[in-house]
Motif scaffolding. Structure first.
Motif, PDB file in Angstrom:
ATOM      1  N   ILE A  43       0.835  -1.202   0.000  1.00 19.20           N
ATOM      2  CA  ILE A  43       0.000   0.000   0.000  1.00 19.20           C
ATOM      3  C   ILE A  43       0.871   1.255   0.000  1.00 19.20           C
ATOM      4  CG2 ILE A  43      -1.640   1.340   1.388  1.00 19.20           C
ATOM      5  CD1 ILE A  43      -2.830  -1.342   2.297  1.00 19.20           C
ATOM      6  N   VAL A  44       1.904   1.257   0.825  1.00 21.00           N
ATOM      7  CA  VAL A  44       2.774   2.432   0.921  1.00 21.00           C
ATOM      8  C   VAL A  44       3.504   2.659  -0.399  1.00 21.00           C
ATOM      9  CG1 VAL A  44       4.698   3.486   2.143  1.00 21.00           C
ATOM     10  CG2 VAL A  44       3.057   2.090   3.404  1.00 21.00           C
ATOM     11  N   TYR A  45       4.080   1.591  -0.937  1.00 24.68           N
ATOM     12  CA  TYR A  45       4.833   1.735  -2.186  1.00 24.68           C
ATOM     13  C   TYR A  45       3.934   2.225  -3.317  1.00 24.68           C
ATOM     14  CZ  TYR A  45       7.218   0.502  -6.494  1.00 24.68           C
ATOM     15  OH  TYR A  45       7.770   0.544  -7.759  1.00 24.68           O
ATOM     16  N   ASP A  46       2.753   1.620  -3.469  1.00 25.76           N
ATOM     17  CA  ASP A  46       1.869   2.037  -4.553  1.00 25.76           C
ATOM     18  C   ASP A  46       1.403   3.476  -4.390  1.00 25.76           C
ATOM     19  OD1 ASP A  46       2.110  -0.362  -5.810  1.00 25.76           O
ATOM     20  OD2 ASP A  46       0.082  -1.076  -5.397  1.00 25.76           O
ATOM     21  N   THR A  47       1.292   3.937  -3.135  1.00 19.99           N
ATOM     22  CA  THR A  47       0.871   5.318  -2.889  1.00 19.99           C
ATOM     23  C   THR A  47       1.910   6.312  -3.403  1.00 19.99           C
ATOM     24  OG1 THR A  47      -0.475   4.731  -0.960  1.00 19.99           O
ATOM     25  CG2 THR A  47       0.282   7.005  -1.107  1.00 19.99           C
ATOM     26  N   VAL A  48       3.190   6.060  -3.124  1.00 19.23           N
ATOM     27  CA  VAL A  48       4.233   7.009  -3.542  1.00 19.23           C
ATOM     28  C   VAL A  48       4.685   6.748  -4.970  1.00 19.23           C
ATOM     29  CG1 VAL A  48       5.023   7.397  -1.199  1.00 19.23           C
ATOM     30  CG2 VAL A  48       6.097   5.580  -2.544  1.00 19.23           C
ATOM     31  N   ASN A  49       4.319   5.598  -5.542  1.00 16.22           N
ATOM     32  CA  ASN A  49       4.743   5.262  -6.899  1.00 16.22           C
ATOM     33  C   ASN A  49       3.745   5.733  -7.947  1.00 16.22           C
ATOM     34  OD1 ASN A  49       6.695   3.999  -8.641  1.00 16.22           O
ATOM     35  ND2 ASN A  49       5.233   2.349  -8.984  1.00 16.22           N
ATOM     36  N   ASN A  50       2.688   6.439  -7.522  1.00 11.95           N
ATOM     37  CA  ASN A  50       1.815   7.109  -8.479  1.00 11.95           C
ATOM     38  C   ASN A  50       1.495   8.480  -7.912  1.00 11.95           C
ATOM     39  OD1 ASN A  50      -1.270   7.395  -7.656  1.00 11.95           O
ATOM     40  ND2 ASN A  50      -0.560   5.460  -6.754  1.00 11.95           N
ATOM     41  N   LEU A  51       1.069   9.381  -8.765  1.00 10.90           N
ATOM     42  CA  LEU A  51       0.879  10.774  -8.359  1.00 10.90           C
ATOM     43  C   LEU A  51      -0.595  11.173  -8.279  1.00 10.90           C
ATOM     44  CD1 LEU A  51       3.757  12.245 -10.542  1.00 10.90           C
ATOM     45  CD2 LEU A  51       3.782  11.908  -8.069  1.00 10.90           C
ATOM     46  N   ARG A  52      -1.476  10.188  -8.336  1.00 11.13           N
ATOM     47  CA  ARG A  52      -2.897  10.498  -8.330  1.00 11.13           C
ATOM     48  C   ARG A  52      -3.382  10.980  -6.967  1.00 11.13           C
ATOM     49  NH1 ARG A  52      -5.915   8.912 -12.576  1.00 11.13           N
ATOM     50  NH2 ARG A  52      -7.739   8.883 -11.213  1.00 11.13           N
ATOM     51  N   ALA A  76       1.374   4.573 -13.070  1.00 12.52           N
ATOM     52  CA  ALA A  76       2.321   4.532 -11.958  1.00 12.52           C
ATOM     53  C   ALA A  76       3.712   4.246 -12.513  1.00 12.52           C
ATOM     54  CB  ALA A  76       1.919   3.460 -10.950  1.00 12.52           C
ATOM     55  N   GLY A  77       4.717   4.488 -11.664  1.00  9.43           N
ATOM     56  CA  GLY A  77       6.079   4.154 -12.043  1.00  9.43           C
ATOM     57  C   GLY A  77       6.744   5.202 -12.907  1.00  9.43           C
ATOM     58  N   LYS A 106      12.230   2.176  -3.063  1.00  5.76           N
ATOM     59  CA  LYS A 106      12.360   3.627  -3.237  1.00  5.76           C
ATOM     60  C   LYS A 106      11.652   4.100  -4.499  1.00  5.76           C
ATOM     61  CE  LYS A 106      16.641   3.858  -5.946  1.00  5.76           C
ATOM     62  NZ  LYS A 106      17.993   4.460  -6.030  1.00  5.76           N
ATOM     63  N   VAL A 107      11.305   5.396  -4.491  1.00  8.17           N
ATOM     64  CA  VAL A 107      10.757   6.086  -5.656  1.00  8.17           C
ATOM     65  C   VAL A 107      11.482   7.423  -5.754  1.00  8.17           C
ATOM     66  CG1 VAL A 107       8.715   7.152  -6.690  1.00  8.17           C
ATOM     67  CG2 VAL A 107       8.495   4.983  -5.465  1.00  8.17           C
ATOM     68  N   VAL A 108      12.024   7.728  -6.935  1.00  2.82           N
ATOM     69  CA  VAL A 108      12.776   8.964  -7.151  1.00  2.82           C
ATOM     70  C   VAL A 108      11.967   9.869  -8.076  1.00  2.82           C
ATOM     71  CG1 VAL A 108      14.944   9.978  -7.926  1.00  2.82           C
ATOM     72  CG2 VAL A 108      14.934   7.687  -6.900  1.00  2.82           C
ATOM     73  N   ILE A 109      11.817  11.131  -7.668  1.00  2.00           N
ATOM     74  CA  ILE A 109      10.975  12.079  -8.400  1.00  2.00           C
ATOM     75  C   ILE A 109      11.772  13.331  -8.750  1.00  2.00           C
ATOM     76  CG2 ILE A 109       8.894  13.508  -8.293  1.00  2.00           C
ATOM     77  CD1 ILE A 109       7.771  11.461  -6.280  1.00  2.00           C
ATOM     78  N   VAL A 351      -8.262   2.754  -3.767  1.00  2.00           N
ATOM     79  CA  VAL A 351      -7.976   3.978  -3.016  1.00  2.00           C
ATOM     80  C   VAL A 351      -6.504   4.351  -3.135  1.00  2.00           C
ATOM     81  CG1 VAL A 351      -7.933   4.996  -0.710  1.00  2.00           C
ATOM     82  CG2 VAL A 351      -9.885   3.608  -1.412  1.00  2.00           C
ATOM     83  N   THR A 352      -5.626   3.362  -3.045  1.00  2.00           N
ATOM     84  CA  THR A 352      -4.193   3.614  -3.151  1.00  2.00           C
ATOM     85  C   THR A 352      -3.831   4.228  -4.494  1.00  2.00           C
ATOM     86  OG1 THR A 352      -3.672   1.797  -1.635  1.00  2.00           O
ATOM     87  CG2 THR A 352      -1.923   2.522  -3.095  1.00  2.00           C
ATOM     88  N   HIS A 353      -4.557   3.842  -5.528  1.00  2.00           N
ATOM     89  CA  HIS A 353      -4.273   4.355  -6.866  1.00  2.00           C
ATOM     90  C   HIS A 353      -5.081   5.600  -7.207  1.00  2.00           C
ATOM     91  CE1 HIS A 353      -2.374   0.419  -7.151  1.00  2.00           C
ATOM     92  NE2 HIS A 353      -1.749   0.854  -8.221  1.00  2.00           N
ATOM     93  N   GLY A 354      -5.725   6.185  -6.200  1.00  2.00           N
ATOM     94  CA  GLY A 354      -6.375   7.475  -6.394  1.00  2.00           C
ATOM     95  C   GLY A 354      -7.819   7.418  -6.845  1.00  2.00           C
ATOM     96  N   TYR A 355      -8.472   6.265  -6.710  1.00  2.00           N
ATOM     97  CA  TYR A 355      -9.870   6.140  -7.103  1.00  2.00           C
ATOM     98  C   TYR A 355     -10.734   5.979  -5.853  1.00  2.00           C
ATOM     99  CZ  TYR A 355      -7.771   5.125 -11.631  1.00  2.00           C
ATOM    100  OH  TYR A 355      -7.032   5.192 -12.776  1.00  2.00           O
ATOM    101  N   GLU A 356     -11.804   6.745  -5.774  1.00  2.00           N
ATOM    102  CA  GLU A 356     -12.709   6.683  -4.625  1.00  2.00           C
ATOM    103  C   GLU A 356     -13.900   5.787  -4.958  1.00  2.00           C
ATOM    104  OE1 GLU A 356     -15.239   9.656  -1.649  1.00  2.00           O
ATOM    105  OE2 GLU A 356     -13.938  10.491  -3.220  1.00  2.00           O
ATOM    106  N   VAL A 357     -14.049   4.706  -4.196  1.00  2.00           N
ATOM    107  CA  VAL A 357     -15.155   3.783  -4.478  1.00  2.00           C
ATOM    108  C   VAL A 357     -16.461   4.359  -3.949  1.00  2.00           C
ATOM    109  CG1 VAL A 357     -13.664   1.752  -4.487  1.00  2.00           C
ATOM    110  CG2 VAL A 357     -14.728   2.484  -2.355  1.00  2.00           C
TER     111      VAL A 357
END
Length: 386
Positions: A43-52, A76-77, A106-109, A351-357
């Motif tokens: 969950i944490v990784y997917d949250t920071v690995n996309n910008l939604r 993502a990515g 890690k995620v580098v931006i 939710v992690t990918h920025g979509y509200e159910v």
């Protein structure tokens, strides 16, 4: 005249001192702050690995709620990019773009904004921590180069206060945001959930029965479903121009500790000449050749005017035409009793990918009712998104 010379000399001394100090000041600044969360690493990784979900935690949006955000590139990515434009002069316009990503590490931006400095980079470093590595330590770093830009080097004196405070605030908001995500690892080894994605669901014609609150007992649930399928079958018999158009679906209202509230629904359509009768209420003659639900949904799209359905007297059946919408989707194989965890996992992914159910989730029971209470049960899960 002498005082003018003295002033010029003093001014020169100050200029030389400013130059010397500027040359001594660091040409590079590095800031690092951390926070800990009890959410799963996935969950944490997917949250920071996309910008939604940038808008839900980044402090920039707090300073200008009217800021325009535009997400482009991959979901993502590497290549995922967010551009922002603000009418607030101190914010201006800029962008965040993911340039490197190592799963669960890690995620580098790359960051571009009006502030002084070049090669601005934000990193999110992830590290398992806590008892049995159940928690995740999130470290956000910020790096900026000023080179020989002396004004930039002086600006670097305030980076810790300005950028550093923003990082602390952002990590705090991210931690609170993560706490609202169901703590299910939808990619863990052995999790029987596949095909996670967003799909388009067309308008559908459904015959629906409210099953009410049923004891959370497999036999009670199975019997309730079959009883309500019988009501739907009787309704179809009273409407010879209609036929079942796919497997039964169960719409969950509440899955409690002792009771399960749900609706039983079957998609229907006008009979098509020489078309084979679709299996009624989830009892396919050949489960092994079932069409995947996302393909079935395309075939079952409602057409023309709403159906005219005659409901027999006393039958608790309702005809509904749904609105077309988008939904989070996943396939699941396993026991019916584990569907609640599968639904929560799908919601966590969305939710992690920025979509509200929104609304109620439902499953298409592709293998039929009896098979669904075994380890070979097969389902397609849908949860509408806003």
């Amino acid at each position: 005249m002498t005082r003018i010379y003295e002033f010029l000399i003093a001014l020169g001394i100050v200029a030389v001192l400013a130059l010397v100090i500027g040359l001594v000041l660091p040409s590079h600044r590095h800031i690092s702050e951390s926070v800990e969360t009890n959410r799963k690493m996935t969950i944490v990784y997917d949250t920071v690995n996309n910008l939604r979900r940038f808008k839900d935690w980044n402090p920039l949006v707090l300073r200008d709620p009217q800021m325009q955000l535009n997400v482009t590139g991959p979901e993502a990515g590497v290549g995922a990019r967010l551009d922002y434009v603000s009418n607030e002069g101190r914010i201006g316009k800029g962008s965040w773009e993911i340039v490197d990503s190592v799963p669960n590490e890690k995620v580098v931006i790359k960051v571009e904004d009006p502030a002084r400095g070049d090669d601005k980079t934000v990193q999110f470093l992830l590290e398992p921590t806590g008892k049995n590595n159940r928690n995740v330590k999130i470290t956000q770093t910020y790096d900026v180069d000023y080179g020989w830009n002396l004004l930039g080097r002086y600006a670097g004196l305030y980076v810790s206060r300005h950028v550093g405070d923003d990082i602390k605030l952002g990590l705090g908001r991210m931690s609170n945001m993560l706490a609202s995500v169901p703590n299910f690892d939808y990619r863990a080894e052995g999790v029987p959930l596949t095909g996670l994605k967003i799909v388009d669901v067309p308008a559908l014609d459904l015959l629906v029965v409210n099953a009410g609150n049923i004891d959370r007992n497999n036999e009670a649930i199975k019997q309730s479903i079959k009883n309500n399928q019988e009501w739907i079958k009787r309704t179809l018999e009273a409407n010879p121009g209609l036929e079942a158009a796919g497997p039964v679906r169960i719409i969950t209202t509440d899955f409690g500790a002792e009771k399960y509230a749900f609706d039983v629904a079957v998609p229907v359509r006008r009979k098509v000449a020489e078309a084979p009768q679709a299996p009624l209420a989830g009892e396919p003659k050949d489960p092994e050749t079932d069409t995947p639900a996302e393909d079935v949904a395309v075939q079952l799209a409602a057409e023309g005017e709403p159906l005219k359905v005659t409901v027999p007297a006393g039958a608790p059946v309702e005809y509904i035409r749904t609105e077309p919408r988008r939904a989070a989707f996943a396939s699941y194989t396993g026991y019916m009793a584990e569907l609640d965890a599968a639904r929560s996992s799908l919601r966590a992914w969305a939710v992690t990918h920025g979509y509200e159910v929104t609304d109620r989730p439902y499953e298409i029971w592709k293998g039929g009712v009896d098979k669904s209470f075994t380890a070979e049960g097969t389902y397609d899960i849908y949860w509408a998104i806003k």
